[in-house]
Structure formats: C-alpha cells, structure tokens
Design a protein around this motif. Structure first.
Motif, PDB file in Angstrom:
ATOM      1  N   LYS A  87      24.539  26.570  57.206  1.00 44.80           N
ATOM      2  CA  LYS A  87      24.112  27.180  58.459  1.00 44.80           C
ATOM      3  C   LYS A  87      23.054  28.239  58.184  1.00 44.80           C
ATOM      4  N   LYS A  88      22.305  28.550  59.215  1.00 41.53           N
ATOM      5  CA  LYS A  88      21.263  29.574  59.105  1.00 41.53           C
ATOM      6  C   LYS A  88      21.914  30.903  58.717  1.00 41.53           C
ATOM      7  N   PRO A  89      21.432  31.541  57.634  1.00 46.45           N
ATOM      8  CA  PRO A  89      22.035  32.810  57.228  1.00 46.45           C
ATOM      9  C   PRO A  89      21.745  33.913  58.247  1.00 46.45           C
ATOM     10  N   VAL A  90      22.763  34.661  58.578  1.00 47.29           N
ATOM     11  CA  VAL A  90      22.577  35.771  59.511  1.00 47.29           C
ATOM     12  C   VAL A  90      22.838  37.114  58.842  1.00 47.29           C
ATOM     13  N   GLU A  91      23.481  37.082  57.666  1.00 43.25           N
ATOM     14  CA  GLU A  91      23.799  38.341  56.988  1.00 43.25           C
ATOM     15  C   GLU A  91      22.545  39.020  56.452  1.00 43.25           C
ATOM     16  N   ASN A  92      21.646  38.227  55.892  1.00 40.81           N
ATOM     17  CA  ASN A  92      20.453  38.787  55.262  1.00 40.81           C
ATOM     18  C   ASN A  92      19.213  38.244  55.970  1.00 40.81           C
ATOM     19  N   ASN A  93      18.798  38.945  56.994  1.00 45.90           N
ATOM     20  CA  ASN A  93      17.613  38.507  57.732  1.00 45.90           C
ATOM     21  C   ASN A  93      16.428  39.430  57.480  1.00 45.90           C
ATOM     22  N   SER A  94      16.421  40.107  56.328  1.00 45.20           N
ATOM     23  CA  SER A  94      15.345  41.058  56.046  1.00 45.20           C
ATOM     24  C   SER A  94      13.993  40.366  55.964  1.00 45.20           C
ATOM     25  N   GLY A  95      13.957  39.119  55.475  1.00 50.50           N
ATOM     26  CA  GLY A  95      12.693  38.387  55.410  1.00 50.50           C
ATOM     27  C   GLY A  95      12.115  38.146  56.788  1.00 50.50           C
ATOM     28  N   ALA A  96      12.967  37.732  57.716  1.00 49.94           N
ATOM     29  CA  ALA A  96      12.519  37.509  59.090  1.00 49.94           C
ATOM     30  C   ALA A  96      12.081  38.824  59.732  1.00 49.94           C
ATOM     31  N   GLU A  97      12.820  39.885  59.468  1.00 52.60           N
ATOM     32  CA  GLU A  97      12.459  41.188  60.036  1.00 52.60           C
ATOM     33  C   GLU A  97      11.130  41.675  59.480  1.00 52.60           C
ATOM     34  N   ASN A  98      10.906  41.504  58.192  1.00 50.00           N
ATOM     35  CA  ASN A  98       9.620  41.906  57.603  1.00 50.00           C
ATOM     36  C   ASN A  98       8.474  41.098  58.203  1.00 50.00           C
ATOM     37  N   ALA A  99       8.680  39.790  58.391  1.00 58.07           N
ATOM     38  CA  ALA A  99       7.645  38.948  59.008  1.00 58.07           C
ATOM     39  C   ALA A  99       7.359  39.421  60.429  1.00 58.07           C
ATOM     40  N   ARG A 100       8.413  39.719  61.195  1.00 61.76           N
ATOM     41  CA  ARG A 100       8.229  40.232  62.565  1.00 61.76           C
ATOM     42  C   ARG A 100       7.399  41.512  62.555  1.00 61.76           C
ATOM     43  N   GLN A 101       7.731  42.425  61.655  1.00 62.45           N
ATOM     44  CA  GLN A 101       7.002  43.691  61.595  1.00 62.45           C
ATOM     45  C   GLN A 101       5.549  43.467  61.193  1.00 62.45           C
ATOM     46  N   TYR A 102       5.308  42.535  60.303  1.00 63.53           N
ATOM     47  CA  TYR A 102       3.942  42.237  59.878  1.00 63.53           C
ATOM     48  C   TYR A 102       3.129  41.713  61.051  1.00 63.53           C
ATOM     49  N   VAL A 103       3.696  40.761  61.790  1.00 66.41           N
ATOM     50  CA  VAL A 103       2.977  40.180  62.929  1.00 66.41           C
ATOM     51  C   VAL A 103       2.799  41.222  64.035  1.00 66.41           C
ATOM     52  N   LYS A 104       3.804  42.050  64.265  1.00 64.95           N
ATOM     53  CA  LYS A 104       3.665  43.120  65.267  1.00 64.95           C
ATOM     54  C   LYS A 104       2.552  44.093  64.880  1.00 64.95           C
ATOM     55  N   SER A 105       2.424  44.376  63.583  1.00 69.32           N
ATOM     56  CA  SER A 105       1.347  45.281  63.148  1.00 69.32           C
ATOM     57  C   SER A 105      -0.020  44.646  63.371  1.00 69.32           C
ATOM     58  N   LEU A 106      -0.110  43.321  63.183  1.00 65.85           N
ATOM     59  CA  LEU A 106      -1.372  42.629  63.498  1.00 65.85           C
ATOM     60  C   LEU A 106      -1.676  42.721  64.984  1.00 65.85           C
ATOM     61  N   ARG A 107      -0.658  42.474  65.802  1.00 63.52           N
ATOM     62  CA  ARG A 107      -0.811  42.563  67.262  1.00 63.52           C
ATOM     63  C   ARG A 107      -1.310  43.950  67.653  1.00 63.52           C
ATOM     64  N   ASP A 108      -0.685  44.975  67.104  1.00 62.98           N
ATOM     65  CA  ASP A 108      -1.055  46.346  67.445  1.00 62.98           C
ATOM     66  C   ASP A 108      -2.448  46.701  66.938  1.00 62.98           C
TER      67      ASP A 108
END
Length: 87
Positions: free
Chosen positions: A6-27
């Motif tokens: 199943k999709k791991p939910v305990e360690n989502n730091s990679g997804a969070e880092n990607a989100r922050q990277y894309v948000k910084s591009l947006r900003d």
C-alpha cells in the motif's frame, strides 16, 4: 503472487518536499495564474488555475507533470534528490 504494498503514509517527507518546491516555483512567478501561464503557455480559463492549485497542494504529481515543470522552469540541473528530498 505478492501484492503490491500500500501507499506509505508514515513517511511522506518526499511528497512534502516536492509540494514545497512546486509552491516556491508558483510563488516565484507571482501566484497561480502566472504559474499556470508559465506551464501551459496560455491564460487559464474559468477555474483552471484553481484546479491546478488544488493539484499543487495535494502534491500527487505524475511524471508528465514533473517533466513539464522541469521543461518550463529550466530545471534540468535539479536532481530528484533536490526535488523530492530537499538535498
């Protein structure tokens, strides 16, 4: 036959880092409408920018979306580690 884990939910730091990277591009380009225009080469129509913003917030990016970001923002020098792990 083994089932796919199943999709791991305990360690989502990679997804969070990607989100922050894309948000910084947006900003960096001044918000969601300019970000949409940068990605797709046209102004958003209707609620397209809101739909894209929801995708950015969720952070469940397809390979095609990541490739589009790399191309449009000239990120060929950014490693997967930098994008997903913040290295």
């Amino acid at each position: 036959m083994l089932a796919m884990p199943k999709k791991p939910v305990e360690n989502n730091s990679g997804a969070e880092n990607a989100r922050q990277y894309v948000k910084s591009l947006r900003d960096s380009v001044g918000g969601m409408k300019p970000f949409y225009t940068m990605l797709y080469g046209r102004e958003p129509q209707g609620n397209e920018h809101i739909t894209l913003n929801n995708q950015v917030i969720r952070g469940n990016y397809s390979a095609e979306f990541v490739a589009l970001i790399v191309e449009r923002f000239n990120l060929s020098g950014v490693t997967l580690g930098e994008f997903y792990l913040g290295d």
